[in-house]
Design an enzyme around this catalytic site. Structure first.
Site, PDB file in Angstrom:
ATOM      1  N   GLY A   1       1.104  -1.662  -0.205  1.00 20.49           N
ATOM      2  CA  GLY A   1      -0.273   0.143  -0.337  1.00 20.49           C
ATOM      3  C   GLY A   1       1.204   1.106   0.121  1.00 20.49           C
ATOM      4  O   GLY A   1       1.844   1.203  -0.427  1.00 20.49           O
ATOM      5  N   CYS A   2       0.179   2.279   0.745  1.00 16.60           N
ATOM      6  CA  CYS A   2       1.059   3.504   0.189  1.00 16.60           C
ATOM      7  C   CYS A   2       2.313   3.673   1.119  1.00 16.60           C
ATOM      8  O   CYS A   2       2.475   3.015   2.302  1.00 16.60           O
ATOM      9  CB  CYS A   2       0.283   4.685   1.301  1.00 16.60           C
ATOM     10  SG  CYS A   2       1.292   6.380   1.263  1.00 16.60           S
ATOM     11  N   PHE A   3       3.153   3.817   0.390  1.00 19.97           N
ATOM     12  CA  PHE A   3       4.733   3.843   1.057  1.00 19.97           C
ATOM     13  C   PHE A   3       5.000   4.975   1.566  1.00 19.97           C
ATOM     14  O   PHE A   3       6.258   4.608   2.982  1.00 19.97           O
ATOM     15  CB  PHE A   3       5.614   3.570  -0.103  1.00 19.97           C
ATOM     16  CG  PHE A   3       5.362   4.850  -1.426  1.00 19.97           C
ATOM     17  CD1 PHE A   3       4.924   6.503  -1.501  1.00 19.97           C
ATOM     18  CD2 PHE A   3       6.382   4.957  -2.625  1.00 19.97           C
ATOM     19  CE1 PHE A   3       4.734   7.091  -2.011  1.00 19.97           C
ATOM     20  CE2 PHE A   3       5.788   5.433  -4.038  1.00 19.97           C
ATOM     21  CZ  PHE A   3       5.576   7.219  -3.331  1.00 19.97           C
TER      22      PHE A   3
END
Length: 225
Positions: free
Chosen positions: A58-60
């Site tokens: 998901g979102c880094f």
């Protein structure tokens, strides 16, 4: 990263309406961020006494913050991996056509933590049961991928996946891809250490930090059992 493709993946009108409402309030991972727009490939050759591992969950921004909190981790770089195009950028990955996923490169001290434990952190720090989705972020660039570099790491990755499944931590089947890492591209400068530099940003407050605190509780509980 709400693209036309990702909105089509929403299964119900209610969920679609909720996602639109959410993003109208908080944005999404990468929304509104600006700064150094250069990307570069990082050779997967660690310095003496160090090792590297790559994960997509998901979102880094969220992933980077989580892995940086783990003792033995020396550095974490946000970037892109798992795709079929050269020199991906945030904008190109956002089209969901490059095959790349937002990823993190974890540099660690193998005398203090091993790949096995990093795999546990990976499975406990995001929901590995959702296809092309992590929380409010929708699209293949948010899919769950556990990357490996050697046959030994491949066997470890499979074993830890089975271990997590046996603990019944998640209610649904794990859909994480396990695949070899070919190339890792460092994301634009403004994505690096984003939470550290932007602790009050709306997405960070609404998604990243709650996810981090949930992971801390889950990880501590897992280690006690």
């Amino acid at each position: 990263m709400m693209t036309q493709k990702s909105t089509k993946q929403t299964k119900t009108p209610f969920l679609f309406a909720f996602i639109l409402f959410y993003f109208s309030l908080f944005g999404n991972c990468g929304f509104g961020a600006k700064g150094n727009a250069e990307t570069k490939q990082i050779p997967l050759v660690p310095k003496s006494g160090q090792k590297m591992a790559v994960f997509a969950e998901g979102c880094f921004w969220c992933s980077e913050h989580i892995f940086e909190s783990i003792p033995g981790v020396l550095d974490v770089v946000s970037g892109y991996a798992g795709g079929h195009t050269e020199n991906p950028t945030y904008d190109s990955v956002n089209t969901e056509t490059t095959g790349h996923a937002e990823s993190v490169l974890v540099v660690y001290d193998p005398t203090k933590i091993n790949y096995e434990e990093l795999c546990r952190v990976f499975f406990l720090s995001h929901d590995p049961t959702t296809v092309d989705r992590q929380g409010p972020d929708v699209g293949s660039s948010y899919r769950s991928i556990l990357f490996y570099q050697t046959e030994e790491e491949f066997q470890i990755a499979k074993r830890i996946k089975l271990e997590i499944e046996s603990k019944k931590i998640w209610d649904a089947p794990i859909v994480t891809e396990i695949k070899p890492i070919a190339k890792f591209y460092q994301a634009e400068g403004y994505h690096q250490d984003f939470i550290k530099h932007n602790p009050n940003q709306s997405y960070v407050q609404a998604v990243s930090l709650p996810r981090y605190f949930e992971f801390q509780k889950r990880y501590e509980k897992y280690k006690r059992n």
